[in-house]
Design a protein around this motif. Structure first.
Motif, short mmCIF file in Angstrom:
data_model
loop_
_atom_site.label_atom_id
_atom_site.label_comp_id
_atom_site.label_asym_id
_atom_site.label_seq_id
_atom_site.Cartn_x
_atom_site.Cartn_y
_atom_site.Cartn_z
N VAL A 1 0.83 -1.20 0.00
CA VAL A 1 0.00 0.00 0.00
C VAL A 1 0.87 1.25 0.00
CG1 VAL A 1 -1.65 1.33 1.37
CG2 VAL A 1 -2.00 -1.11 1.04
N ALA A 2 1.92 1.27 0.82
CA ALA A 2 2.78 2.45 0.90
C ALA A 2 3.42 2.79 -0.44
CB ALA A 2 3.87 2.22 1.95
N ALA A 3 3.77 1.76 -1.22
CA ALA A 3 4.40 1.99 -2.51
C ALA A 3 3.47 2.68 -3.49
CB ALA A 3 4.88 0.67 -3.11
N ARG A 4 2.15 2.64 -3.21
CA ARG A 4 1.16 3.14 -4.17
C ARG A 4 0.38 4.35 -3.66
NH1 ARG A 4 1.76 -2.42 -4.56
NH2 ARG A 4 1.77 -3.25 -6.72
N LEU A 5 0.71 4.85 -2.49
CA LEU A 5 0.02 6.01 -1.94
C LEU A 5 0.84 7.27 -2.12
CD1 LEU A 5 -1.50 4.80 1.46
CD2 LEU A 5 -2.67 5.16 -0.71
N LYS A 6 0.12 8.38 -2.33
CA LYS A 6 0.80 9.67 -2.42
C LYS A 6 1.48 10.01 -1.10
CE LYS A 6 -2.59 11.37 -5.77
NZ LYS A 6 -3.72 12.32 -6.00
N GLU A 7 0.78 9.72 -0.01
CA GLU A 7 1.31 9.98 1.33
C GLU A 7 1.09 8.72 2.17
OE1 GLU A 7 -0.37 13.48 3.00
OE2 GLU A 7 0.17 14.76 1.29
N PRO A 8 2.06 7.81 2.20
CA PRO A 8 1.90 6.55 2.94
C PRO A 8 1.59 6.80 4.42
CG PRO A 8 3.83 6.47 1.53
CD PRO A 8 3.36 7.89 1.51
N SER A 9 0.63 6.02 4.94
CA SER A 9 0.20 6.20 6.31
C SER A 9 -0.18 4.87 6.93
CB SER A 9 -1.00 7.17 6.37
OG SER A 9 -1.63 7.14 7.63
N VAL A 10 0.49 4.49 8.00
CA VAL A 10 0.14 3.29 8.74
C VAL A 10 -1.25 3.44 9.34
CG1 VAL A 10 0.68 1.90 10.77
CG2 VAL A 10 2.52 2.63 9.23
N ALA A 11 -1.52 4.62 9.90
CA ALA A 11 -2.80 4.85 10.57
C ALA A 11 -3.97 4.71 9.60
CB ALA A 11 -2.80 6.23 11.21
N ASP A 12 -3.80 5.17 8.36
CA ASP A 12 -4.89 5.11 7.40
C ASP A 12 -5.20 3.66 7.02
OD1 ASP A 12 -6.84 6.46 6.04
OD2 ASP A 12 -5.64 6.79 4.24
N LEU A 13 -4.18 2.84 6.87
CA LEU A 13 -4.41 1.43 6.56
C LEU A 13 -5.03 0.71 7.74
CD1 LEU A 13 -4.26 -0.97 4.71
CD2 LEU A 13 -1.84 -1.25 5.31
N GLU A 14 -4.59 1.01 8.94
CA GLU A 14 -5.17 0.39 10.12
C GLU A 14 -6.64 0.80 10.28
OE1 GLU A 14 -2.49 1.38 13.29
OE2 GLU A 14 -1.31 -0.45 12.96
N ALA B 1 13.96 4.46 -2.26
CA ALA B 1 14.58 3.82 -1.10
C ALA B 1 14.47 4.72 0.13
CB ALA B 1 16.04 3.49 -1.40
N ALA B 2 14.68 6.01 -0.07
CA ALA B 2 14.55 6.96 1.04
C ALA B 2 13.11 7.05 1.51
CB ALA B 2 15.06 8.33 0.61
N ARG B 3 12.16 6.98 0.56
CA ARG B 3 10.74 7.05 0.92
C ARG B 3 10.32 5.85 1.75
NH1 ARG B 3 5.12 7.40 -1.62
NH2 ARG B 3 5.57 5.54 -2.86
N ILE B 4 10.82 4.67 1.38
CA ILE B 4 10.49 3.45 2.13
C ILE B 4 11.13 3.49 3.51
CG2 ILE B 4 10.88 0.96 2.25
CD1 ILE B 4 10.44 0.82 -0.71
N ALA B 5 12.39 3.96 3.58
CA ALA B 5 13.07 4.05 4.87
C ALA B 5 12.30 4.96 5.82
CB ALA B 5 14.49 4.55 4.68
N ALA B 6 11.76 6.05 5.29
CA ALA B 6 10.98 6.97 6.12
C ALA B 6 9.69 6.31 6.60
CB ALA B 6 10.66 8.24 5.34
#
Length: 391
Positions: A54-67, A365-370
């Motif tokens: 999901v994070a790879a495909r979102l404009k602004e990845p969010s754990v809270a939004d998926l939860e 890679a930096a986006r995923i690390a964040a």
């Protein structure tokens, strides 16, 4: 006169992936539900894969939004379904998946467990039903519970069975996990929030309602059409493999869908009428996808986006793909998270990967690390390249 089938080339297939699977930057989604809708089902065997896909495909990845989608709104549903594999699917698609694939899987799981319980423990179907009722009563009283808490509330769940008797790897596990797994497969209970971080494989259980029943043939035709919308054009073997159906059922489902026959570079295939026109020129894109991501796991026949010489580095011995690096519709390498949190990548080919693409890979890679922040993971299925990069 013989009718000429439309031709769709591998290049055209690759050109569709970035936009259709929300991997090109301009195509990224704003909500997890849109991601699941685009790729049909998120592979959920490894808990971290859902979040990373999901994070790879979102404009602004969010754990809270998926939860929120998984555990509050329940707009995304976790199911044991295609190929006896755990997936997360959109809520409105869940009854279709249940009728077309999950129901048969659940029936096999119940039969297999009931046989073991009767042969080893002497418990019959009456015991099975009473224990299910006790689990549901315990959950109704608590609202949610871990497997350990449920086995305390329902002591029969602590009964042990023997696996691989007489072998060096003989085991005597409690029936707790398998029993709760059968109830989840039947839609009676569902996984709740994990214990610990979002990457944890331990979780709570919560009550659930069984899915409404749909006619089997109708559900299979619907799922075939949805698969084509997400992954078409494709071959008959692709559909058969992804769904886990027999060849006969696959052909019947395709015939009942709106699919038309096409010619692919690899041979005959199927596509929806809306996909017969050549795709618009796509913007350059790269993506770092996690192990078991739905895009690389979406097709049985993969030569059009994967160099066969790279398969041994990217897949484990059971055919599970590890973390992969994509560039314009092709897999060009892999990546891994190291113990200090650094995301490291390695290209297996430089063909078509220019300076701009390499800079974009570093940016991803930096986006995923964040997104990971302080969370550390180890894929459930280790591949040669991932092991080497992880150190």
């Amino acid at each position: 006169m013989t009718q000429v089938r439309p031709k769709i080339t591998d290049e055209q297939r690759r050109a569709r992936v970035g936009a259709r699977h929300l991997l090109a930057p301009a195509a990224r989604a704003s909500a997890p539900e849109a991601v699941a809708e685009a790729v049909l089902a998120l592979h959920a065997t490894d808990p971290a894969s859902v979040y990373l896909s999901v994070a790879a495909r979102l404009k602004e990845p969010s754990v809270a939004d998926l939860e929120r989608a998984l555990y509050e709104d329940h707009t995304l549903v976790r199911m044991l379904c295609m190929r006896r594999t755990m997936f997360v699917v959109p809520r409105e698609l869940a009854p279709v998946v249940d009728a077309s694939t999950a129901r048969a899987v659940a029936a096999r799981e119940r039969r297999n467990l009931a046989k073991v319980i009767q042969e080893q423990l002497g418990f019959d179907g009456h015991w099975f039903a009473e224990t299910e009722a006790a689990v549901l009563a315990a959950l109704a009283g608590r609202g949610e519970a871990t497997a350990a808490q449920l086995s305390d509330a329902v002591p029969d769940l602590k009964a042990q069975i023997v696996q691989s008797e007489g072998k060096p790897y003989e085991a005597r596990p409690r029936i707790t996990s398998r029993f709760l797994g059968v109830m989840a497969a039947e839609g009676r209970i569902r996984r709740g929030r994990p214990l610990g971080t979002w990457a944890s494989s331990q979780y709570r259980w919560i009550p659930a309602e069984p899915h409404p029943e749909l006619p089997l043939d109708e559900a299979k035709a619907h799922l075939a059409a949805r698969y084509l919308a997400a992954f078409g054009p494709c071959t008959t073997e692709d559909v058969k493999w992804w769904t886990g159906w027999t060849l006969t059922d696959t052909r019947k489902a395709l015939a009942r869908s709106e699919a038309v026959e096409v010619d692919l570079d690899s041979g005959p295939g199927h596509a929806l009428p809306a996909h017969l026109e050549a795709p618009a020129e796509s913007e350059p894109w790269v993506a770092l996808l996690p192990a078991l991501d739905p895009t690389p796991m979406g097709w049985r026949e993969r030569d059009w986006y994967l160099d066969v010489d790279h398969k041994s580095e990217l897949f484990d011995t059971n055919g599970n793909i590890g973390p992969s690096v994509w560039c314009d519709g092709r897999i060009v390498g892999g990546w891994a998270q190291r113990g200090d949190g650094e995301i490291v990548t390695e290209l297996l080919t430089t063909d078509g990967v220019g300076r701009g693409a390499r800079a974009a890979i570093d940016g991803e890679a930096a986006r995923i690390a964040a997104f990971f922040a302080d969370v550390r993971i180890k894929p459930s299925f280790r591949t040669p390249l991932e092991r080497r990069l992880a150190g």
